[in-house]
Scaffold this motif. Sequence first.
Motif, PDB file in Angstrom:
ATOM      1  N   THR A 165     -72.248  14.935  89.434  1.00  0.00           N
ATOM      2  CA  THR A 165     -73.208  14.628  88.376  1.00  0.00           C
ATOM      3  C   THR A 165     -72.531  14.582  87.012  1.00  0.00           C
ATOM      4  O   THR A 165     -72.769  13.666  86.213  1.00  0.00           O
ATOM      5  CB  THR A 165     -74.338  15.673  88.358  1.00  0.00           C
ATOM      6  OG1 THR A 165     -75.080  15.571  89.577  1.00  0.00           O
ATOM      7  CG2 THR A 165     -75.280  15.443  87.192  1.00  0.00           C
ATOM      8  N   GLY A 166     -71.693  15.573  86.736  1.00  0.00           N
ATOM      9  CA  GLY A 166     -70.980  15.560  85.464  1.00  0.00           C
ATOM     10  C   GLY A 166     -70.117  14.330  85.315  1.00  0.00           C
ATOM     11  O   GLY A 166     -70.094  13.685  84.253  1.00  0.00           O
ATOM     12  N   GLN A 167     -69.428  13.964  86.377  1.00  0.00           N
ATOM     13  CA  GLN A 167     -68.551  12.792  86.328  1.00  0.00           C
ATOM     14  C   GLN A 167     -69.362  11.497  86.179  1.00  0.00           C
ATOM     15  O   GLN A 167     -69.010  10.625  85.368  1.00  0.00           O
ATOM     16  CB  GLN A 167     -67.711  12.741  87.598  1.00  0.00           C
ATOM     17  CG  GLN A 167     -66.605  11.700  87.575  1.00  0.00           C
ATOM     18  CD  GLN A 167     -65.789  11.741  88.850  1.00  0.00           C
ATOM     19  OE1 GLN A 167     -66.304  11.545  89.954  1.00  0.00           O
ATOM     20  NE2 GLN A 167     -64.489  11.996  88.717  1.00  0.00           N
TER      21      GLN A 167
ATOM     22  N   LEU B 158     -72.893  19.037  91.643  1.00  0.00           N
ATOM     23  CA  LEU B 158     -72.644  19.423  90.251  1.00  0.00           C
ATOM     24  C   LEU B 158     -71.429  18.689  89.691  1.00  0.00           C
ATOM     25  O   LEU B 158     -71.463  18.146  88.578  1.00  0.00           O
ATOM     26  CB  LEU B 158     -72.399  20.928  90.161  1.00  0.00           C
ATOM     27  CG  LEU B 158     -73.614  21.856  90.088  1.00  0.00           C
ATOM     28  CD1 LEU B 158     -73.136  23.306  90.112  1.00  0.00           C
ATOM     29  CD2 LEU B 158     -74.426  21.604  88.844  1.00  0.00           C
TER      30      LEU B 158
ATOM     31  N   CYS C  91     -65.607  21.075  87.039  1.00  0.00           N
ATOM     32  CA  CYS C  91     -66.708  20.253  86.508  1.00  0.00           C
ATOM     33  C   CYS C  91     -66.377  19.719  85.120  1.00  0.00           C
ATOM     34  O   CYS C  91     -66.598  18.538  84.822  1.00  0.00           O
ATOM     35  CB  CYS C  91     -68.002  21.072  86.462  1.00  0.00           C
ATOM     36  SG  CYS C  91     -68.739  21.416  88.066  1.00  0.00           S
ATOM     37  N   GLY C  92     -65.854  20.590  84.255  1.00  0.00           N
ATOM     38  CA  GLY C  92     -65.537  20.169  82.892  1.00  0.00           C
ATOM     39  C   GLY C  92     -64.465  19.107  82.846  1.00  0.00           C
ATOM     40  O   GLY C  92     -64.582  18.105  82.120  1.00  0.00           O
TER      41      GLY C  92
ATOM     42  N   LEU D 202     -71.693  27.704  88.594  1.00  0.00           N
ATOM     43  CA  LEU D 202     -70.859  27.543  87.402  1.00  0.00           C
ATOM     44  C   LEU D 202     -70.363  28.882  86.867  1.00  0.00           C
ATOM     45  O   LEU D 202     -69.539  28.900  85.947  1.00  0.00           O
ATOM     46  CB  LEU D 202     -71.637  26.784  86.323  1.00  0.00           C
ATOM     47  CG  LEU D 202     -71.952  25.321  86.646  1.00  0.00           C
ATOM     48  CD1 LEU D 202     -72.814  24.702  85.561  1.00  0.00           C
ATOM     49  CD2 LEU D 202     -70.661  24.526  86.823  1.00  0.00           C
TER      50      LEU D 202
ATOM     51  N   THR E  36     -72.356  11.109  84.909  1.00  0.00           N
ATOM     52  CA  THR E  36     -73.004  11.050  83.595  1.00  0.00           C
ATOM     53  C   THR E  36     -72.043  10.556  82.530  1.00  0.00           C
ATOM     54  O   THR E  36     -72.376   9.680  81.718  1.00  0.00           O
ATOM     55  CB  THR E  36     -73.536  12.444  83.200  1.00  0.00           C
ATOM     56  OG1 THR E  36     -74.468  12.895  84.193  1.00  0.00           O
ATOM     57  CG2 THR E  36     -74.223  12.396  81.848  1.00  0.00           C
ATOM     58  N   THR E  37     -70.831  11.097  82.517  1.00  0.00           N
ATOM     59  CA  THR E  37     -69.881  10.678  81.491  1.00  0.00           C
ATOM     60  C   THR E  37     -69.371   9.264  81.739  1.00  0.00           C
ATOM     61  O   THR E  37     -69.047   8.542  80.795  1.00  0.00           O
ATOM     62  CB  THR E  37     -68.699  11.658  81.410  1.00  0.00           C
ATOM     63  OG1 THR E  37     -68.096  11.809  82.706  1.00  0.00           O
ATOM     64  CG2 THR E  37     -69.159  13.018  80.913  1.00  0.00           C
TER      65      THR E  37
ATOM     66  N   ALA F  28     -65.744  15.741  84.231  1.00  0.00           N
ATOM     67  CA  ALA F  28     -66.601  15.080  83.249  1.00  0.00           C
ATOM     68  C   ALA F  28     -65.780  14.478  82.108  1.00  0.00           C
ATOM     69  O   ALA F  28     -66.015  13.343  81.670  1.00  0.00           O
ATOM     70  CB  ALA F  28     -67.633  16.060  82.704  1.00  0.00           C
TER      71      ALA F  28
ATOM     72  N   ARG G 140     -66.276  25.881  86.909  1.00  0.00           N
ATOM     73  CA  ARG G 140     -66.504  25.427  85.531  1.00  0.00           C
ATOM     74  C   ARG G 140     -65.395  24.486  85.085  1.00  0.00           C
ATOM     75  O   ARG G 140     -65.629  23.462  84.441  1.00  0.00           O
ATOM     76  CB  ARG G 140     -66.590  26.624  84.580  1.00  0.00           C
ATOM     77  CG  ARG G 140     -67.852  27.445  84.688  1.00  0.00           C
ATOM     78  CD  ARG G 140     -68.054  28.297  83.437  1.00  0.00           C
ATOM     79  NE  ARG G 140     -66.924  29.175  83.151  1.00  0.00           N
ATOM     80  CZ  ARG G 140     -66.781  30.390  83.650  1.00  0.00           C
ATOM     81  NH1 ARG G 140     -67.697  30.871  84.493  1.00  0.00           N
ATOM     82  NH2 ARG G 140     -65.745  31.142  83.331  1.00  0.00           N
TER      83      ARG G 140
ATOM     84  N   ALA H 180     -76.337   9.960  88.554  1.00  0.00           N
ATOM     85  CA  ALA H 180     -76.258  11.294  87.954  1.00  0.00           C
ATOM     86  C   ALA H 180     -77.607  11.983  87.912  1.00  0.00           C
ATOM     87  O   ALA H 180     -77.689  13.214  87.945  1.00  0.00           O
ATOM     88  CB  ALA H 180     -75.687  11.196  86.538  1.00  0.00           C
TER      89      ALA H 180
END
Length: 454
Positions: free
Chosen positions: A385-387, A382, A259-260, A250, A389-390, A263, A256, A81
């Motif tokens: 990275t969100g996925q 993007l 990505c949300g 985004l 990280t979580t 994540a 958005r 990430a």
Amino acid sequence: MYLSTARATDDAQGVERDRMRDSAAVRGVPANVFALGAVSLLTDVSAEMVTAVLPIYVVVQLGLSPLAFGLLDGVYGGVTALVRLVGGHAADRGRRHKLVAGLGYGLSAAAKPVLLLASTVPAIAAVLAVDRTGKGLRTAPRDALISLSARPGDQGRAFGVHRTMDTAGALLGPLVAFGLLWAAADAYDAVFVVSGCIAVAGVLVLVLFVHRPPPDDGSAGEARTSGRMPERTSMRTPGRTSMRAAFGLLRISAMRRICGCAALLGLVTISDAFVFLLIQKKLDLAPQWFPLLPLGTAAGFLALAMPLGLLADRVGRWPVFVGGHAALLGAYVLLLSPAGGTGMIVGVLVLHGVFYAATDGVLMAAAGPHLPAGLRASGLALVQTGQATTRFVSSLAFGAAWTMWGMTPAITIAAAALTASAVVALVLRPGAGSDAGPGSDAAAGPVFAEESSV
């Protein structure tokens, strides 16, 4: 006269190049995608050899607690990430996708043999961080190469082919590791050395056979087959490739939401290593059989990656993506059930494979049509990275819950959270571009605007 003849010759050569490029494709899948699939196949053989033995090596051989392993597993999955955006940004600058991907593959190949020298938790964590840094650098540029090489309406098909070849490597890797451990007990050094050699072969295939897609690949190819040109305004790419422009993606409503949701669902996904450890602990499997567990997941992924990619192009990518998490929920329910034996193992691993077949490439295919070509790698990074990280947070949280409350309560919490998150993902369904199929307006080209329709 000379100029008109020259122009006619150039036009003929251009048509011939297009014809040759199209003939190299197999039912809409360009040769470049197959070459990238071969690279991923070799790399996954290498990576899954290590992944297959690492949990049992760390927990049984070194005697670490689930919390300590959760930290290592979080490093293994979460370090990417930190560098995915860097890799995506570097690849988009000057369209250096192949170069950045090659650096990532090379870094991971160099890290594998160094595991021979790592005998403590900090040392193992450091080597894994280097290996995953390589993965973080290469993933977005590689997926951008796939996306840019295929027509927008064939995104699911292209990613399905790639993920099928990738998963063939994931299927072979544990078999190679199992064979080495079967031939010589505790032969972890042999696993790490052979893994490094195979990774080097993958880098060589990338250098020799993967090519930079032509600037008009994708949208122009779609225009040729559909008989119409995409809207110029929808194809506009920002003048400068920068981190600010990448984060500016985004502003697109669908991005958005993608990505949300990615994540959020990553936060409630139990990592592969923990799934395999849960099976091993529940059935008290002997350590030498542990490397075979990933084969079930890989077999399900291999069998269904292409069919589910085609299904996603046909019926919509987002429903298939969320449906994959329903399969993961089924795996959690089986782990919670009193059932045991071979039937439970097969059921959990097949559902785990269905989850990956319905989500891994499909998520990238869903995001791709919303992104301009000049920022394709950055936009995919993007999402990744969100996925990632979580999922790093998920590994730490699940390891802590298992250590404090036990295995069953930890799985129960994960199952409840996954159910709620899947409902949210269905409600926050992205725009039509995520469900683009052949002939749809969204398939005509990537969208770059402040807001897309929802």
